[in-house]
Design a protein around this motif. Sequence first.
Motif, PDB file in Angstrom:
ATOM      1  N   ILE A 507      -6.459  70.470  91.786  1.00  0.00           N
ATOM      2  CA  ILE A 507      -5.191  71.111  92.124  1.00  0.00           C
ATOM      3  C   ILE A 507      -4.133  70.792  91.074  1.00  0.00           C
ATOM      4  O   ILE A 507      -3.363  71.660  90.646  1.00  0.00           O
ATOM      5  CB  ILE A 507      -4.724  70.657  93.521  1.00  0.00           C
ATOM      6  N   GLU A 508      -4.085  69.546  90.629  1.00  0.00           N
ATOM      7  CA  GLU A 508      -3.087  69.139  89.635  1.00  0.00           C
ATOM      8  C   GLU A 508      -3.257  69.885  88.320  1.00  0.00           C
ATOM      9  O   GLU A 508      -2.287  70.157  87.609  1.00  0.00           O
ATOM     10  CB  GLU A 508      -3.172  67.634  89.402  1.00  0.00           C
ATOM     11  N   LYS A 509      -4.502  70.237  87.979  1.00  0.00           N
ATOM     12  CA  LYS A 509      -4.771  70.915  86.714  1.00  0.00           C
ATOM     13  C   LYS A 509      -4.725  72.438  86.841  1.00  0.00           C
ATOM     14  O   LYS A 509      -4.825  73.137  85.840  1.00  0.00           O
ATOM     15  CB  LYS A 509      -6.145  70.488  86.192  1.00  0.00           C
ATOM     16  N   ASP A 510      -4.618  72.956  88.089  1.00  0.00           N
ATOM     17  CA  ASP A 510      -4.644  74.399  88.288  1.00  0.00           C
ATOM     18  C   ASP A 510      -3.418  75.061  87.652  1.00  0.00           C
ATOM     19  O   ASP A 510      -2.282  74.599  87.816  1.00  0.00           O
ATOM     20  CB  ASP A 510      -4.692  74.709  89.788  1.00  0.00           C
ATOM     21  N   PHE A 511      -3.641  76.170  86.922  1.00  0.00           N
ATOM     22  CA  PHE A 511      -2.569  76.863  86.201  1.00  0.00           C
ATOM     23  C   PHE A 511      -1.490  77.379  87.157  1.00  0.00           C
ATOM     24  O   PHE A 511      -0.292  77.216  86.913  1.00  0.00           O
ATOM     25  CB  PHE A 511      -3.165  78.026  85.399  1.00  0.00           C
ATOM     26  N   PHE A 512      -1.921  78.008  88.269  1.00  0.00           N
ATOM     27  CA  PHE A 512      -0.947  78.584  89.202  1.00  0.00           C
ATOM     28  C   PHE A 512      -0.108  77.493  89.864  1.00  0.00           C
ATOM     29  O   PHE A 512       1.097  77.655  90.085  1.00  0.00           O
ATOM     30  CB  PHE A 512      -1.675  79.413  90.266  1.00  0.00           C
ATOM     31  N   VAL A 513      -0.740  76.393  90.184  1.00  0.00           N
ATOM     32  CA  VAL A 513       0.004  75.298  90.804  1.00  0.00           C
ATOM     33  C   VAL A 513       1.041  74.744  89.838  1.00  0.00           C
ATOM     34  O   VAL A 513       2.206  74.513  90.197  1.00  0.00           O
ATOM     35  CB  VAL A 513      -0.969  74.190  91.258  1.00  0.00           C
ATOM     36  N   ARG A 514       0.629  74.546  88.599  1.00  0.00           N
ATOM     37  CA  ARG A 514       1.567  74.020  87.606  1.00  0.00           C
ATOM     38  C   ARG A 514       2.712  75.002  87.373  1.00  0.00           C
ATOM     39  O   ARG A 514       3.872  74.616  87.176  1.00  0.00           O
ATOM     40  CB  ARG A 514       0.824  73.724  86.311  1.00  0.00           C
ATOM     41  N   ASP A 515       2.390  76.322  87.435  1.00  0.00           N
ATOM     42  CA  ASP A 515       3.424  77.343  87.279  1.00  0.00           C
ATOM     43  C   ASP A 515       4.419  77.287  88.436  1.00  0.00           C
ATOM     44  O   ASP A 515       5.637  77.389  88.257  1.00  0.00           O
ATOM     45  CB  ASP A 515       2.751  78.719  87.215  1.00  0.00           C
ATOM     46  N   ALA A 516       3.880  77.106  89.677  1.00  0.00           N
ATOM     47  CA  ALA A 516       4.756  77.028  90.848  1.00  0.00           C
ATOM     48  C   ALA A 516       5.656  75.797  90.786  1.00  0.00           C
ATOM     49  O   ALA A 516       6.842  75.851  91.120  1.00  0.00           O
ATOM     50  CB  ALA A 516       3.898  76.996  92.123  1.00  0.00           C
TER      51      ALA A 516
END
Length: 533
Positions: A507-516
């Motif tokens: 989750i920490e490395k997920d692109f969408f999560v980091r964008d959010a």
Amino acid sequence: MSYQVLARKWRPRNFSTLVGQEHVVRALTHALSQQRLHHAYLFTGTRGVGKTTLARILAKSLNCETGITPTPCGRCSACLEIDAGRFVDLLEVDAATNTRVDEMRQLLENAVYAPTRGRFKVYVIDEVHMLSTSAFNAMLKTLEEPPEHVKFILATTDPQKIPVTVLSRCLQFNLKQMPALAISSHLAQILQAEGIPFEASALALLARSAAGSMRDALSLLDQAIAHGAGKVDEAQVRAMLGNVDQDYLFSILEVLREGDASGLMQQASLLAVRSLSFAGALQELAALLTRIQIVQCAPTTLDEDDPDRLRLLALAEQLSPEYVQLAYQIVNVGRAELALAPDEYAGFVMTLLRLHVFRPRSVSDVVAAARANPSAPPRPAVSASLSVRERPETDVPRTPPQSAVSHAATDWHALVGELPLSGLARELALNCELRELGEGHCLLRLSNSAAHLQMKPSPEKLQQALSNHFARPIVLKIELGAPSAETPAATAGRQRQERQESAELAIEKDFFVRDAIATLDATIVDSSIKPID
């Protein structure tokens, strides 16, 4: 002719028409067919499940003029008189009003005399737990060795109050509460025979309100017929019982799913206008959440004919299983706190708002909102609950244990998974380490911190399951001490932790999560992250 209430008019006259007690009917039918008759029977169960009815049918089976049979004719004088309640050799005693020892002695003194009309003199003692200690003592000898022509049938709603000396002299049958489906089906048959129009959904409400009692269900049906002026429909039954229409409950969850707080207030106002019970509404809402969770975890159990099928499937898909569990807890806590609220309406509204405030937001919702308005300044202290649905995992890991046992070919982790255990017995097996397994014995080691799992009957159930699995008697012994290798429970916990840590890292490395996080200044709620494999 005066009106006869449904509970008396439709009282079963033989074993084949009795509803919901197949296990007792089977045992009594076999005993009567094989002439294996006990001298004393004890029927236990809550009110309205058929204790007295079974006693009268058994009395007919014993005294029918066609002979001792599980299918009394219902036409001979003995059967007709028993049905009418005037058979001289059937003595029905209410122990609640005949509690004293003198009354019991007088009753038993007549037992030595032969029956006047029938084959047996049958004593039916209802609510037998109400007898005094002296009265129980007075009947012990006669109950153990009665004359050949005497049969005792005892009935009680509270077997815990009966002395063990009496219980040991009786053949005991536990009558279970009747399932709602069996009750509603029986009510439908009665209404069809009576020629009264009805709606199936109305009968389902009556069956649920009866709480397992057929007599209560028939009494409620009588009331519903009178309330509906000769017909039984859902709207009239809901008004009579004070039940909340399911449409209101579905609407609450659908508005909640949309995140519309004003819509929730509107639903609360509609309930208030109808003067419906807010405690009942929360109770029904908890029941609906239970149905939704069952659909999520076991979708094949949903009846194809369920009138709410489509709405249940939609909510099961749109609400995460984790949130359904949280909502269920919030609703039950809110119901318990109604008495502490300024008034019931305020307590109900606060419960709905609590459901609204704690609803989860998915990652896709957060990212979509950010992309829809990229120029909006980041809002401080916004917490995005990043929920990932959890795929069902097996309860028992298949990793072989590392401890050396005398039976090297036995994988305790895999063996536990094959045993038909549940509840505390399963927890006991999962927390044990296999030390030895021989032809007739099994030695397990259990840590001191889990010693409470040895509560009866868990060890006996585990021993029986092992004996059945290996098709030979197994004597189980459990020693306390620190396991030298991982137990199945410890292995499962370690693997869950590893999967959890892997999921959090993903989750920490997920692109969408980091964008959010970058766009909305959001934070990750670690407790909402669940592994998908």
